[in-house]
Design a protein around this motif. Structure first.
Motif, PDB file in Angstrom:
ATOM      1  N   SER A 146     -26.934  -4.095  44.221  1.00  0.00           N
ATOM      2  CA  SER A 146     -25.682  -3.835  43.531  1.00  0.00           C
ATOM      3  C   SER A 146     -25.073  -5.150  43.079  1.00  0.00           C
ATOM      4  CB  SER A 146     -24.708  -3.078  44.438  1.00  0.00           C
ATOM      5  OG  SER A 146     -23.577  -2.647  43.709  1.00  0.00           O
ATOM      6  N   GLY A 147     -24.062  -5.039  42.221  1.00  0.00           N
ATOM      7  CA  GLY A 147     -23.373  -6.210  41.690  1.00  0.00           C
ATOM      8  C   GLY A 147     -23.474  -6.232  40.187  1.00  0.00           C
ATOM      9  N   GLU A 148     -22.331  -6.164  39.508  1.00  0.00           N
ATOM     10  CA  GLU A 148     -22.366  -6.002  38.056  1.00  0.00           C
ATOM     11  C   GLU A 148     -22.960  -7.204  37.337  1.00  0.00           C
ATOM     12  OE1 GLU A 148     -17.972  -7.577  36.691  1.00  0.00           O
ATOM     13  OE2 GLU A 148     -18.469  -5.476  36.469  1.00  0.00           O
ATOM     14  N   LYS A 221     -11.042   6.096  38.836  1.00  0.00           N
ATOM     15  CA  LYS A 221     -10.986   6.439  37.417  1.00  0.00           C
ATOM     16  C   LYS A 221     -10.217   5.394  36.629  1.00  0.00           C
ATOM     17  CE  LYS A 221      -9.224  10.018  34.291  1.00  0.00           C
ATOM     18  NZ  LYS A 221      -8.528  11.341  34.228  1.00  0.00           N
ATOM     19  N   ASP A 222      -9.090   4.941  37.155  1.00  0.00           N
ATOM     20  CA  ASP A 222      -8.214   4.024  36.423  1.00  0.00           C
ATOM     21  C   ASP A 222      -8.601   2.560  36.568  1.00  0.00           C
ATOM     22  OD1 ASP A 222      -6.740   6.222  35.622  1.00  0.00           O
ATOM     23  OD2 ASP A 222      -5.247   6.008  37.228  1.00  0.00           O
ATOM     24  N   HIS A 223      -9.366   2.214  37.624  1.00  0.00           N
ATOM     25  CA  HIS A 223      -9.623   0.797  37.909  1.00  0.00           C
ATOM     26  C   HIS A 223     -11.098   0.524  38.203  1.00  0.00           C
ATOM     27  CE1 HIS A 223      -5.284   0.213  38.114  1.00  0.00           C
ATOM     28  NE2 HIS A 223      -5.212   1.243  38.944  1.00  0.00           N
ATOM     29  N   PHE A 224     -11.986   1.292  37.592  1.00  0.00           N
ATOM     30  CA  PHE A 224     -13.409   1.165  37.920  1.00  0.00           C
ATOM     31  C   PHE A 224     -13.918  -0.260  37.709  1.00  0.00           C
ATOM     32  CE2 PHE A 224     -17.970   1.492  36.880  1.00  0.00           C
ATOM     33  CZ  PHE A 224     -18.429   2.118  38.034  1.00  0.00           C
ATOM     34  N   ASP A 225     -13.623  -0.868  36.583  1.00  0.00           N
ATOM     35  CA  ASP A 225     -14.120  -2.221  36.312  1.00  0.00           C
ATOM     36  C   ASP A 225     -13.597  -3.227  37.324  1.00  0.00           C
ATOM     37  OD1 ASP A 225     -15.597  -1.352  34.151  1.00  0.00           O
ATOM     38  OD2 ASP A 225     -14.081  -1.877  32.666  1.00  0.00           O
ATOM     39  N   SER A 229     -16.042  -5.302  39.942  1.00  0.00           N
ATOM     40  CA  SER A 229     -16.111  -6.757  39.778  1.00  0.00           C
ATOM     41  C   SER A 229     -15.380  -7.516  40.877  1.00  0.00           C
ATOM     42  CB  SER A 229     -15.529  -7.153  38.415  1.00  0.00           C
ATOM     43  OG  SER A 229     -14.156  -6.800  38.322  1.00  0.00           O
ATOM     44  N   SER A 230     -14.947  -6.812  41.922  1.00  0.00           N
ATOM     45  CA  SER A 230     -14.122  -7.432  42.953  1.00  0.00           C
ATOM     46  C   SER A 230     -14.900  -8.366  43.868  1.00  0.00           C
ATOM     47  CB  SER A 230     -13.427  -6.354  43.787  1.00  0.00           C
ATOM     48  OG  SER A 230     -14.385  -5.541  44.455  1.00  0.00           O
ATOM     49  N   SER A 235     -20.715  -1.361  46.681  1.00  0.00           N
ATOM     50  CA  SER A 235     -21.344  -0.046  46.749  1.00  0.00           C
ATOM     51  C   SER A 235     -20.301   0.988  47.133  1.00  0.00           C
ATOM     52  CB  SER A 235     -22.482  -0.030  47.777  1.00  0.00           C
ATOM     53  OG  SER A 235     -23.581  -0.804  47.346  1.00  0.00           O
ATOM     54  N   LEU A 236     -20.340   2.125  46.446  1.00  0.00           N
ATOM     55  CA  LEU A 236     -19.413   3.216  46.700  1.00  0.00           C
ATOM     56  C   LEU A 236     -20.187   4.393  47.286  1.00  0.00           C
ATOM     57  CD1 LEU A 236     -17.595   3.142  43.227  1.00  0.00           C
ATOM     58  CD2 LEU A 236     -17.020   1.810  45.270  1.00  0.00           C
ATOM     59  N   PHE A 237     -19.744   4.915  48.411  1.00  0.00           N
ATOM     60  CA  PHE A 237     -20.394   6.059  49.043  1.00  0.00           C
ATOM     61  C   PHE A 237     -19.452   7.255  49.018  1.00  0.00           C
ATOM     62  CE2 PHE A 237     -22.605   2.453  50.943  1.00  0.00           C
ATOM     63  CZ  PHE A 237     -23.930   2.853  50.850  1.00  0.00           C
TER      64      PHE A 237
END
Length: 412
Positions: A146-148, A221-225, A229-230, A235-237
């Motif tokens: 993971s990691g953009e 939904k409002d802060h996905f990016d 990028s934090s 990873s989201l479960f």
């Protein structure tokens, strides 16, 4: 069988060392994949220890497939003729500090390679969620972490040695072979038997890992990016229930300008007060250290520790690669199917991967977000459910190549 019953039945397998499963394969049982859901069509398996043995076996066999660490839930690696294993070819062949590369035998696993690299002062750019898979197998199938800003594991490959169907040895490199190299790195076993891999390396680094619980879906939904990028790896479960992401795993490099500053609240999610498994009901014993405890890169980038089976084992896995710009829309589309998905699901994981130039990579020339499903071992139900999910993605399927959204029963 509901999720809780399934977990109770198989939680006892969590702490069993991986070696026990390997010994079972060697004890006269039918050859099976890592999870045990797929029985291979032949037990004819030849293990090569040298390049010459690989060449000799390839020359005398009219048909064969290479069998890796078997972390594969589909039949892409199955054969009715014969298997070749290069698992014994697991040595570190050379480290070149000047070029910042390491060359390894194709059978080496990341769990074997990473501690060695770290002891020499080096690291890889990223790792998958489990370190048990082989370097050659993971790169050949575009396995990712993971990691953009992180490409999949194959993007670290700078050189390959392979044996073709004629028994010839072919060497390819990023530096000298251009399109041939780009077309060969992610080859799905179709071009030949990989015997050596050269990987890019970098100076070793330390990491911290934090887990947050119950991220509201509205915040995603409002802060996905901003969420993705934090940190270096996120990873989201989720089990798709209760309008929330169950757990957010944040892996941060301890470096100036890269460190994640953990606060009690992260977009509405709360900082965990104990180590967690991605499936909260299961023990975190086999998971890598959390709670912000510093540690080497190879003990934080994977979710699971090398010494233990990374999950209950009796599961199926599938994954969809979504062009990054459609990620939120795709996530919300799956969430609307929660009542159909959840009865057959253990957990889903959402990750982002950078674009690359490798021809058969799902991220070829486009960054992707993946929606991964770890299913209960009920192929009949899963087989019916996947087309239902795909119907929610019709316009994602149109892209430069004509198919931008990829479904696969996972294979490393």
């Amino acid at each position: 069988m509901n999720k809780r019953t399934f977990i109770k039945l198989f939680a006892g397998a969590i702490a069993i060392p991986v070696v026990s499963r390997l010994l079972a394969w060697a004890g006269g049982e039918r050859l099976k994949n890592w999870a045990g859901n797929l029985e291979y069509s032949t037990n004819r398996l030849y293990a090569a220890t040298t390049l010459e043995q690989v060449r000799d076996y390839v020359k005398k066999e009219s048909k064969l497939k290479v069998l890796g660490t078997r972390h594969c839930f589909n039949n892409i690696a199955d054969s009715t003729d014969g298997f070749l294993s290069v698992k014994p070819m697991d040595q570190v062949i050379a480290v070149d500090p000047a070029k910042r590369t390491v060359t390894v035998g194709a059978g080496i696993t990341y769990g074997q390679l990473c501690p060695y690299l770290d002891s020499k002062g080096f690291a890889l750019h990223n790792l998958a969620s489990l370190p048990h898979i082989s370097v050659a197998g993971a790169c050949s199938t575009a396995t990712h972490g993971s990691g953009e800003k992180n490409g999949n594991l194959a993007t670290a490959v700078s050189g390959l040695e392979m044996v073709t169907a004629s028994g010839d040895v072919v060497n390819l490199s990023r530096e000298h072979d251009g399109d041939k190299f780009l077309g060969a790195v992610v080859g799905l076993g179709a071009l030949g038997v990989i015997t050596k891999v050269t990987l890019d390396i970098q100076p070793t680094f330390l990491m911290r890992q934090y887990v947050y619980e119950n991220l509201p879906l509205s915040q995603l939904k409002d802060h996905f990016d901003a969420i993705e990028s934090s940190a270096y790896s996120v990873s989201l479960f989720t089990d798709w229930q209760k309008q929330r992401i169950n757990e957010v795993w944040i892996k941060s490099r301890i470096e100036e300008g890269q460190a994640f500053h953990a606060t009690p609240d992260f977009f509405g999610a709360k900082l965990a007060t104990r180590n967690l498994h991605p499936i909260a009901e299961l023990s975190a014993e086999n998971c890598t250290e959390q709670m912000g405890v510093p540690g080497p890169w190879y003990e934080r980038l994977p979710h699971f520790r090398m010494g233990f089976t990374p999950s209950a084992g009796k599961e199926l896995q599938s994954e969809y690669f979504i062009p990054r710009q459609h990620a939120v829309e795709a996530i919300l589309a799956v969430e609307r199917l929660r009542d159909q998905v959840s009865p057959h699901l253990l957990i889903s994981e959402i990750r982002s991967i950078a674009a690359d130039k490798l021809w058969l990579s799902p991220c070829y020339e486009q960054p992707c977000t993946t929606i991964h499903f770890t299913w209960k071992q009920d192929w009949t139900a899963v087989q019916k459910l996947m087309p239902v999910i795909e119907k929610r993605f019709p316009h994602f399927m149109r892209g430069r190549t004509g198919e931008s959204c990829l479904r696969r029963l996972r294979c490393n």
